[in-house]
Design an enzyme around this catalytic site. Structure first.
Site, short mmCIF file in Angstrom:
data_model
loop_
_atom_site.label_atom_id
_atom_site.label_comp_id
_atom_site.label_asym_id
_atom_site.label_seq_id
_atom_site.Cartn_x
_atom_site.Cartn_y
_atom_site.Cartn_z
CG ASP A 58 -1.82 -1.13 1.36
OD1 ASP A 58 -2.19 -1.66 0.30
OD2 ASP A 58 -2.16 -1.54 2.48
CG ASP A 64 -0.15 4.98 6.54
OD1 ASP A 64 -1.05 4.57 7.29
OD2 ASP A 64 -0.26 5.07 5.30
CD GLU A 87 -1.32 -1.61 7.17
OE1 GLU A 87 -2.16 -1.43 8.06
OE2 GLU A 87 -1.51 -1.33 5.98
CD GLU A 88 2.10 1.72 7.60
OE1 GLU A 88 2.87 1.88 6.64
OE2 GLU A 88 0.87 1.53 7.48
CG ASP A 108 -3.48 -1.09 10.62
OD1 ASP A 108 -2.71 -0.13 10.41
OD2 ASP A 108 -4.42 -1.38 9.87
CG LEU A 110 -3.53 6.14 10.12
CD1 LEU A 110 -2.69 7.14 9.38
CD2 LEU A 110 -4.82 5.89 9.41
CG ASP A 111 -8.31 0.22 9.69
OD1 ASP A 111 -8.02 -0.49 8.71
OD2 ASP A 111 -9.49 0.49 10.01
CD GLU A 270 -5.65 -4.61 8.24
OE1 GLU A 270 -5.87 -3.43 7.94
OE2 GLU A 270 -5.51 -5.51 7.38
P1 AFP Z 1 -5.07 0.41 5.47
O1 AFP Z 1 -4.92 -0.09 6.86
O2 AFP Z 1 -3.86 0.14 4.66
O3 AFP Z 1 -5.48 1.81 5.43
O4 AFP Z 1 -6.19 -0.46 4.71
C1 AFP Z 1 -7.55 -0.29 4.95
C2 AFP Z 1 -8.20 -1.61 4.86
O5 AFP Z 1 -7.33 -2.62 5.29
C3 AFP Z 1 -9.51 -1.66 5.66
O6 AFP Z 1 -9.52 -0.78 6.72
C4 AFP Z 1 -10.57 -1.33 4.64
O7 AFP Z 1 -11.84 -1.88 4.95
C5 AFP Z 1 -10.01 -1.91 3.40
O8 AFP Z 1 -8.58 -1.90 3.53
C6 AFP Z 1 -10.39 -1.10 2.21
O9 AFP Z 1 -9.91 -1.69 1.05
P2 AFP Z 1 -10.51 -1.34 -0.40
O10 AFP Z 1 -10.10 0.08 -0.68
O11 AFP Z 1 -9.85 -2.31 -1.31
O12 AFP Z 1 -11.99 -1.49 -0.34
#
Ligand code: AFP
Length: 331
Positions: A58, A64, A87-88, A108, A110-111, A270
């Site tokens: 990502d 992040d 995650e980072e 994680d 920053l989700d 997660e």
């Molecule tokens: P991050 O932790 O990298 O921000 O990812 C967000 C995530 O893991 C979760 O929180 C979301 O529901 C999902 O990804 C969104 O993914 P899409 O953009 O593919 O729908």
């Protein structure tokens, strides 16, 4: 009631492992730092991309990186954490206190980072395990998910909420910014057995197998007796969608698709922590086939297909996922 007072009570009633309440208080401290930074990020030039990718590919946001550095330093200073999986960070981070420390933190920081630049909901997810002393660090950083002794999340939305379980129910606290304290706002949260909402990236509908497309057909069919159609809610932040399911009932899922052959969400920091929270509240979480807490991770950034939420809704998803019924009828 403050977070510290609640933890003290829990310690007296249930005898929490030594140092665990200190770690949960540090989650609260980290959450305050992050909430402050998220709130002012647009004003101090802290939005946007760094230009690197994180270990699962990502694009990394400035926030992040900030969030990761903040949580690492907040937990390192306790001297209680031997290693951190984030995650980072590509590898397991051993702390200076690896020899003496008692815990492994999977986090994680920053989700939902795609939400940073649009002022959307964000989260932090964490799981805590006992650390079994010297040995191969990478192997020790891969405990079975059921060995978590505490887990939870912080949601940065209209207010900042911290939700945790230390194995004795699920408790939610809301940050009172004037007092600078997390105050108990949701004691002993129970996840309704069934909900009316589903959360998924339905933009990937045609990449899903026919079994799951049949499930969506079922959810969106009109049948007032079974409260259908379900309403779609999807924020781009797992924490925010899961929080809705936990409080009001419903289901979140992220199956494998063309881009994510093994699912997108990361097991260690997660899926596993949220699975513990939801199970403690009476809900469930699986890959569609296997209970998340029964999984033994094989790598720290392992991704898995994921479904989580109300027990009856997860069971229905699993029923369709097994291909037991690809018509539009329920079990
Ligand atoms: P991050 O932790 O990298 O921000 O990812 C967000 C995530 O893991 C979760 O929180 C979301 O529901 C999902 O990804 C969104 O993914 P899409 O953009 O593919 O729908």
């Amino acid at each position: 009631m403050t977070l510290s007072r609640r933890l003290l009570d829990e310690e007296q009633q249930h005898g929490l492992p030594p140092g665990l309440s200190t770690l949960l208080l540090q989650v609260g401290f980290a959450a305050k730092i992050l909430a402050r930074e998220f709130t002012r990020a647009a004003l101090v030039g802290n939005l946007g991309l760094v230009g690197d990718l994180n270990p699962t590919g990502d694009a990394q946001k400035k926030l992040d990186v900030f969030a990761n550095e903040a949580v690492v330093s907040v937990f390192e200073e306790t001297g209680l954490v031997a290693a951190i999986v984030s995650e980072e960070m590509e590898r397991v981070k051993e702390t200076a206190s690896t020899g003496a420390a008692r815990y492994l933190l999977c986090i994680d920081p920053l989700d939902g980072s795609s939400n940073t630049d649009i002022n959307g909901a964000l989260g932090t997810i964490f799981g805590i395990y006992k650390w079994n002393g010297p040995g191969n660090v990478t192997e020790q950083a891969l405990p079975k998910c059921s060995e978590q002794i505490a887990a939870g999340y912080v949601m940065y939305g209209g207010s900042t909420m911290l939700v945790y379980t230390a194995g004795h129910g699920v408790h939610g606290f809301t940050l009172d910014r004037d007092l600078g304290e997390f105050l108990l706002s949701h004691d002993n949260i129970r996840c309704p057995v069934r909900g009316r909402y589903y959360s998924a990236n339905v933009g990937r509908y045609y990449e899903w197998p026919p079994e799951l497309r049949a499930y969506i057909e079922y959810l969106t069919d009109h049948d007032p007796a079974t409260k259908r159609p379900y309403s779609l809610r999807y924020t781009g932040a797992l924490v925010a969608d899961l929080h809705r399911s936990l409080m009001e009932g419903g289901v979140y899922f992220y199956p494998a698709d063309a881009q994510h052959k093994n699912g997108k969400l990361r097991l260690a920091y997660e899926c596993a922590p949220l699975a513990l929270v939801v199970e403690q509240a009476g809900g469930s979480a699986s890959t569609g086939e296997t209970r998340i807490l029964d999984l033994q991770p094989h790598s720290i950034h392992q991704q898995v297909p994921f479904v989580i939420g109300s027990a009856a809704d997860v069971a229905l998803y699993e029923h369709f996922f097994r291909g037991a019924n690809v018509s539009k009828t329920a079990p």
